[in-house]
Scaffold this motif. Structure first.
Motif, mmCIF file in Angstrom:
data_model
loop_
_atom_site.group_PDB
_atom_site.id
_atom_site.type_symbol
_atom_site.label_atom_id
_atom_site.label_comp_id
_atom_site.label_asym_id
_atom_site.label_seq_id
_atom_site.Cartn_x
_atom_site.Cartn_y
_atom_site.Cartn_z
ATOM 1 N N UNK A 4 0.831 -1.190 0.000
ATOM 2 C CA UNK A 4 0.000 0.000 0.000
ATOM 3 C C UNK A 4 0.869 1.244 0.000
ATOM 4 N N UNK A 5 0.480 2.244 -0.785
ATOM 5 C CA UNK A 5 1.240 3.500 -0.850
ATOM 6 C C UNK A 5 1.046 4.273 0.448
ATOM 7 N N UNK A 63 9.070 0.726 4.792
ATOM 8 C CA UNK A 63 9.823 1.929 4.447
ATOM 9 C C UNK A 63 9.727 2.243 2.961
ATOM 10 N N UNK A 64 9.733 1.214 2.123
ATOM 11 C CA UNK A 64 9.592 1.443 0.680
ATOM 12 C C UNK A 64 8.263 2.107 0.368
ATOM 13 N N UNK A 65 7.216 1.690 1.076
ATOM 14 C CA UNK A 65 5.891 2.256 0.833
ATOM 15 C C UNK A 65 5.788 3.711 1.292
ATOM 16 N N UNK A 66 6.676 4.122 2.178
ATOM 17 C CA UNK A 66 6.672 5.516 2.633
ATOM 18 C C UNK A 66 7.309 6.463 1.619
ATOM 19 N N UNK A 67 7.986 5.917 0.619
ATOM 20 C CA UNK A 67 8.648 6.768 -0.359
ATOM 21 C C UNK A 67 9.731 7.593 0.301
ATOM 22 N N UNK A 68 9.759 8.900 -0.010
ATOM 23 C CA UNK A 68 10.782 9.763 0.593
ATOM 24 C C UNK A 68 10.226 10.573 1.768
ATOM 25 N N UNK A 93 18.825 2.992 6.278
ATOM 26 C CA UNK A 93 19.727 3.649 5.339
ATOM 27 C C UNK A 93 19.496 3.191 3.903
ATOM 28 N N UNK A 94 18.995 1.972 3.733
ATOM 29 C CA UNK A 94 18.767 1.437 2.387
ATOM 30 C C UNK A 94 17.450 1.903 1.782
ATOM 31 N N UNK A 95 16.630 2.615 2.555
ATOM 32 C CA UNK A 95 15.325 3.057 2.057
ATOM 33 C C UNK A 95 15.401 4.505 1.585
ATOM 34 N N UNK A 96 14.466 4.936 0.725
ATOM 35 C CA UNK A 96 14.447 6.337 0.291
ATOM 36 C C UNK A 96 13.872 7.285 1.333
ATOM 37 N N UNK A 242 19.145 10.632 5.329
ATOM 38 C CA UNK A 242 18.622 10.555 3.964
ATOM 39 C C UNK A 242 19.490 9.598 3.171
ATOM 40 N N UNK A 243 18.848 8.652 2.477
ATOM 41 C CA UNK A 243 19.585 7.662 1.703
ATOM 42 C C UNK A 243 20.433 8.351 0.638
ATOM 43 N N UNK A 244 21.667 7.797 0.428
ATOM 44 C CA UNK A 244 22.567 8.369 -0.578
ATOM 45 C C UNK A 244 22.087 8.055 -1.969
#
Length: 244
Positions: A4-5, A63-68, A93-96, A242-244
């Motif tokens: 889910x977004x 975390x992926x679903x949270x976007x940035x 750290x691996x997430x956006x 913030x992810x690099x």
């Protein structure tokens, strides 16, 4: 799997509860009840769940679903150790997402309040030869042991009896060893306090050694929800990663 977004919306940074995960179905239902408690205390705060292992949603998926979006990760763990120091920060750290990782829930007076309340529910009453074994998961990290010892001290201050930390794995003494040591000191009315967030194998095994009463795990106590929000607020005072 379909995710889910959950990505950016106006409002405060999301609170992501990070649970370890368990094969015991009671663990997931307990964590969800704790989430509901947090939402009751802070209406309008986005609260999500991610697991380190064994249960969905896994933390990387949440975390992926949270976007940035901004998020504060609050570990449902009770001391420092590998998961707090390595696993969770690496996943963050691996997430956006722009993340902050909060401190674990222990040691803290609110954690001791919950342990005290669970003992009272189990039938704890002061006894001349009373004592408590504080049963925890255990870790090879010496800072984890320091945190558990501090939690034991905070609980002892409330109860007025000795509280001895003991561990289900990776550290000593075991619960059986702690019971033996307390009996050698003339303590024969010994309760077990369950320093576990939710029911599971370790909590069940430790409680089985109780010579008198064994308290329930911490669960969805009001003080636990307040402690989660306290850790969230503390973490907001630190810079986001913030992810690099």
């Amino acid at each position: 799997m379909t995710v889910t977004d959950l990505s950016p919306r106006p409002g405060p940074p999301a609170l992501v509860l990070v649970a370890h995960g368990s094969r015991d179905p009671r663990a997931l239902s307990t964590v969800r009840a704790l989430m509901d408690r947090v939402r009751e205390l802070r209406p309008g705060l986005p609260v999500h769940l991610g697991h380190i292992e064994l249960n969905e949603p896994l933390l990387p998926d949440t975390l992926a679903a949270l976007g940035d979006a901004e998020a504060v990760l609050v570990p449902l763990l009770l001391s420092r150790g590998y998961h707090v120091k390595q696993d969770i920060p690496e996943m963050a750290a691996a997430s956006p997402a722009r993340t902050r990782v909060a401190a674990p829930l222990g040691p803290h007076p609110l954690l001791a309040d919950t342990l005290h309340a669970r003992l009272l529910e189990a039938g704890w009453r002061p006894r001349p030869a009373g004592a408590v074994v504080l049963a925890a998961a255990g870790s090879r990290d010496p800072e984890s042991r320091l945190d558990t010892h501090r939690t034991a001290q905070l609980l002892a201050e409330r109860l007025g009896v000795p509280v001895v930390p003991a561990y289900a794995s990776a550290a000593t003494p075991t619960v059986e060893e702690a019971l033996t040591a307390l009996r050698a000191r003339g303590r024969h009315r010994i309760a077990i306090a369950s320093c576990f967030t939710a029911p599971g194998r370790f909590a069940t095994e430790c409680a089985a050694h109780a010579p008198w009463i064994a308290a329930a795990p911490l669960g969805a106590h009001q003080a636990m929800a307040a402690l989660i929000l306290h850790r969230y607020e503390q973490a907001l005072k630190t810079p986001a990663t913030i992810a690099a």
